[in-house]
Design an enzyme around this catalytic site. Structure first.
Site, short mmCIF file in Angstrom:
data_model
loop_
_atom_site.label_atom_id
_atom_site.label_comp_id
_atom_site.label_asym_id
_atom_site.label_seq_id
_atom_site.Cartn_x
_atom_site.Cartn_y
_atom_site.Cartn_z
CB THR A 63 8.04 3.29 -23.02
OG1 THR A 63 6.79 3.38 -22.34
CG2 THR A 63 8.73 4.63 -23.01
CG ASN A 99 -3.78 5.15 -23.38
OD1 ASN A 99 -3.65 5.71 -24.46
ND2 ASN A 99 -3.39 5.72 -22.25
CD GLN A 117 -4.31 -0.08 -23.55
OE1 GLN A 117 -4.98 -1.07 -23.28
NE2 GLN A 117 -3.50 0.48 -22.66
CB SER A 153 3.29 -3.28 -23.84
OG SER A 153 3.86 -3.40 -22.58
N GLY A 154 3.75 -6.66 -23.48
CA GLY A 154 3.23 -7.90 -22.90
C GLY A 154 2.28 -7.69 -21.74
CG HIS A 155 2.59 -4.30 -18.77
ND1 HIS A 155 1.79 -3.46 -18.05
CD2 HIS A 155 3.36 -3.52 -19.54
CE1 HIS A 155 2.09 -2.20 -18.37
NE2 HIS A 155 3.03 -2.21 -19.29
CB THR A 183 21.59 -10.83 -22.90
OG1 THR A 183 22.99 -10.56 -23.00
CG2 THR A 183 21.34 -12.32 -22.82
CB CYS A 212 -3.09 12.86 -9.61
SG CYS A 212 -3.51 11.17 -9.96
#
Ligand code: PLP
Length: 391
Positions: A72, A149, A177, A197-199, A235, A323
């Site tokens: 994001t 996604n 993705q 994005s790492g996750h 940092t 939702c």
């Protein structure tokens, strides 16, 4: 009850190797890479090595990688940073099926007076490349995702990049993705900026990257210190960066095998659903999808109800509805594809990872028909029911 986790486009399990790579930076190697002392210098060298590994993953140069907190932030930095650099009355071209991390900054720019074009997709979620070519002018800022996604549909990024080059437009892509699922080579597919994005590929939440092609211009979003060559103050999150680098290494080394495994599991799930459940449609271009993603609509019932019932059986999937924000509006992606009303509310997404197994696929295929049939019996909609037509 065991958990069968099929929600990997939302987030993934941290790989054990990633966690191991991170731990030394919490225990011993905790210095600040910007510090003058030798301990700081040692951490800076570790940071350099991690940057090289991440750059290697997408065939970039290390100086072209900026570490961020998430995709994001990367998306906002790219889009708003370019707009701020290039100034007034810009044209920004994007698509109607982007993640909110792209759509919302574009809409903010529209509210500020820029011209923003959200290109539609067809019923299979594909971008009309001729409409794209038509929309892009010289000095346009383009933000188009590499893969969706919700449906997994892959956009033709090489062609998109070629058109942007021809027209001298700036191209950002949200490649969140595709990480670990299709090879990304920014020298072969010359995007100007790219977010990951790492996750989404087995590093933790809280670390992202923004690739910025050498010479590409933007105004930094995060202002403060001189970290990341003054392009992203704050940092550096060294433990998470080390985790991201390990996730990139694992994805790079294992991609071919992983893609085969994901495709086999996804195809078995899809074939099983189509064989066992009537009135089902697959959403998205089946010939051109991420190997791990399956989006299906079960007609006449609500995706949320399916997800809740599967959750009671330990199976985690998701719907694209809003939702969480208190509304049951169907997903903007499925709506943009013009999926019929009887199916639009019944769409759910299964998204797999290397940690899933065929046994889990079979477990889901065993449980799903009962869930779907049970809900259909309760539903007032559908063939033979009170309400069979919809406005
Ligand atoms: N872009 C896409 C395509 C995504 O799927 C996501 C997360 O679901 C994001 C951006 C946002 O990523 P992050 O959670 O790292 O901010």
């Amino acid at each position: 009850m065991k958990t069968v986790y099929f929600d990997n486009n939302a987030t993934t399990k941290v790989a054990p190797e990633v966690l191991d790579a991170m731990l030394p930076y919490f225990r011993d190697l905790y210095g600040n890479p910007s510090s003058m002392h030798s301990f700081g210098g040692e951490i800076a060298r570790h940071l350099d090595r991690a940057r090289e590994e991440v750059a290697h993953f997408i065939n970039a140069d290390p100086e072209e990688i900026i570490f961020t907190s998430c995709a994001t932030e990367s998306d906002n930095t790219a889009i708003r940073g370019c707009a701020e650099y290039y100034g007034r009355e810009l044209k920004i071209v994007t698509t109607a099926v982007e993640h909110p991390a792209v759509l919302q900054p574009c809409r903010r720019l529209k509210a500020l007076g820029h011209c923003v074009v959200e290109l539609p997709v067809d019923s299979a979620g594909r971008l009309d490349i001729d409409a794209f070519r038509e929309a892009v002018d010289e000095h346009t800022i383009v933000s188009v995702m590499w893969a969706n996604n919700e449906t997994g549909v892959i956009f033709p990024m090489d062609e998109i990049a070629r058109i942007c080059r021809e027209k001298n437009a700036v191209l950002h892509t949200d490649a969140v993705q595709v990480a670990g699922k299709i090879p990304v080579d920014v020298k072969r597919v010359p995007v100007d900026m790219l977010s990951m994005s790492g996750h989404k590929f087995h590093a933790p939440r809280g670390i992202g990257l923004l690739y910025v092609r050498s010479g590409a211009k933007f105004k930094p979003f995060m202002l403060g210190g001189h970290q990341e060559r003054s392009r992203r103050a704050g940092t550096e999150n060294v433990p998470y960066i080390a985790g991201l680098a390990k996730a990139c290494e694992l994805a790079r080394r294992g991609m071919a095998g992983e893609v085969r495994q994901l495709t086999a599991m996804r195809d078995r799930l899809e074939a099983g659903i189509l064989a066992k459940c009537p009135d089902v449609r697959v959403n998205g271009d089946r010939a051109n999808r991420l190997p791990n993603t399956l989006n299906v609509s079960f007609e006449y019932i609500e995706g949320e109800a399916i997800a809740y019932r599967l959750s009671d059986l330990g199976i985690c999937i998701s719907t694209g509805s809003a939702c969480a924000s208190g509304s049951l509006d169907p997903s903007h992606v499925i709506r943009a594809m013009g999926v019929p009303f009887t199916a639009v509310h019944g769409s759910v997404r299964f998204s797999l990872s290397r940690y899933n197994t065929m046994d889990e696929i079979d477990y889901a295929l065993d449980k799903l028909p009962g869930v779907v049939n049970g809900l259909r019996e309760l539903s007032p909609f559908g063939p033979g029911k009170n309400v069979t037509t919809f406005k």
